[in-house]
Design a protein around this motif. Structure first.
Motif, short mmCIF file in Angstrom:
data_model
loop_
_atom_site.label_atom_id
_atom_site.label_comp_id
_atom_site.label_asym_id
_atom_site.label_seq_id
_atom_site.Cartn_x
_atom_site.Cartn_y
_atom_site.Cartn_z
N ALA A 1 -4.95 0.08 2.26
CA ALA A 1 -5.20 0.34 0.84
C ALA A 1 -6.11 1.54 0.65
O ALA A 1 -5.87 2.39 -0.21
CB ALA A 1 -5.81 -0.90 0.19
N ALA B 1 -5.95 -5.76 -2.24
CA ALA B 1 -7.00 -5.64 -1.23
C ALA B 1 -8.25 -6.34 -1.74
O ALA B 1 -8.68 -6.14 -2.88
CB ALA B 1 -7.29 -4.17 -0.94
N ASN C 1 -6.82 -3.96 3.89
CA ASN C 1 -7.87 -3.18 3.23
C ASN C 1 -7.93 -1.76 3.75
O ASN C 1 -8.17 -0.81 3.00
CB ASN C 1 -9.22 -3.88 3.40
N THR D 1 -8.60 0.53 -3.10
CA THR D 1 -8.32 -0.87 -3.41
C THR D 1 -8.04 -1.10 -4.89
O THR D 1 -7.45 -2.11 -5.27
CB THR D 1 -9.50 -1.76 -2.97
N CYS E 1 0.85 -1.19 0.00
CA CYS E 1 0.00 0.00 0.00
C CYS E 1 0.89 1.24 0.00
O CYS E 1 1.61 1.48 0.98
CB CYS E 1 -0.91 -0.01 1.23
#
Length: 367
Positions: free
Chosen positions: A265, A290, A262, A271, A128
């Motif tokens: 992200a 994600a 998630n 995502t 990320c």
């Protein structure tokens, strides 16, 4: 004269930097046969999956990448992964997949979890990071979430004790905890990362998460050059949304990793732009990093406006895994140029472009 000299110094520095970035690496010497085409199993999957995997096929074809796809039709409502698909992945060692829809309840097990268990894909990795040109709430985000992929709550050991009472078992083993911790520290060491943070809830789950922490501490002692931290998962979520730049590599049990990846992200750009993959000793499966949104809504499918960036960047990870670094660099640089220019973006990134328009832009930016 002195003023002219002072003004020319920044220009010279800029030209030097530009020249250095254009220099080809001289330290990579391929082995004989490294340029031979590699066969990769392709699972388009459900929802937006065929759109984004189709985008990857087009870009890799434009790159003339030495990849041959072996495509299989798999959907999340199937009871099991077809044997011919598993045989293909075991034979090819590498798979690229779109999202597979997992039905809610009803006793239907997740094909994603089946795939991880069958191939022992014990490490999930999601990167990320901020993409230049894409505005986000936080800057300087570059987090790698490494998640144990085969046990914990995802072991799927559930049963109804009596009507109205369900027991779900969380399984944590020393073997799997040490294995994922070692992978996280190896990743940090090989990628010049400075810190590994273990995410846990050992203040409540003293035995299970306690064992995970003990394993992480034991592995951390073997990597004195890498700083080791620990953080409780609820505090981790709060810190992620307030000061995400403090995190580097994060190692987590299964369920926490899904939530943390998630969240990270979403903080770093969404995502739709975060790459990822799942890896074991013998096999690797690359997909959108994600899980949120990897199947997408039907209207996105109908309008053909799915964001292909995440899977394109995951494909760059795949190309590096296959020891095709130049192709990976060209693909990743082209995607980043498209994002930086900002002309072609899908709705989730604030634009109005279709999937195909983004693909065409990426292809036109290939060097």
């Amino acid at each position: 004269m002195a003023t002219t000299t002072k003004r020319s110094i920044p220009l010279l520095k800029h030209l030097l930097r530009h020249t250095q970035t254009q220099t080809r690496p001289v330290t990579y010497m391929p082995r004989p046969g490294d340029g031979s085409p590699r066969t990769v199993t392709l699972i388009p999957g459900d929802g937006i999956g065929p759109l984004v995997t189709g985008a990857v096929e087009q870009v890799l074809d434009a790159l003339h990448a030495p990849i041959i796809f072996e495509k299989f039709d798999v959907h999340g409502d199937m009871k099991t992964i077809p044997s011919e698909v598993l045989d293909s992945i075991k034979r090819n060692k590498v798979c690229l997949k779109g999202g597979l829809n997992t039905p809610m309840g009803g006793g239907v097990s997740s094909l994603n979890v089946q795939l991880r268990k069958e191939l022992d894909l014990y490490a999930s990795l999601v990167n990320c990071f901020n993409l230049p040109g894409l505005p986000t709430r936080h800057e300087n985000v570059d987090i790698v979430v490494i998640r144990e992929n085969t046990e914990g709550e995802y072991a799927g050991l559930e049963h109804e004790v009596v009507p109205g009472v369900v027991e779900s078992l969380k399984v944590i083993t020393k073997f799997c905890s040490e294995r994922i911790a070692k992978y996280a520290f190896e990743y940090a060491y090989l990628n010049n990362r400075k810190t590994v943070t273990a995410v846990h809830k050992a203040n409540i789950m003293k035995l299970a998460d306690g064992l995970f922490l003990e394993s992480c501490r034991e592995i951390a002692s073997k990597y004195p050059s890498i700083k080791y931290n620990e953080i409780i998962v609820d505090n981790c979520c709060m810190q992620l949304v307030s000061k995400p730049e403090q995190f580097d590599v994060m190692v987590t049990p299964n369920l926490y990793g899904n939530l943390v990846a998630n969240t990270a992200a979403g903080i770093a750009g969404g995502t739709g732009v975060m790459p990822g993959g799942n890896v074991g000793a013998d096999h690797a499966v690359f997909e959108q990093g994600a899980s949120a949104g990897n199947v997408g809504k039907q209207k996105i499918v109908d309008r053909k406006t799915a964001n292909p960036v995440a899977l394109l960047l995951s494909s760059a990870m795949m190309l590096r895994h296959l020891q095709f670094p130049s192709f990976a660099d060209r693909l990743e640089n082209s995607v980043k140029r498209v994002i930086l220019e900002g002309k072609y973006r899908t709705k989730d990134l604030g634009g109005t472009s279709t999937t195909q328009e983004v693909v065409d832009a990426v292809i036109s930016n290939l060097d």
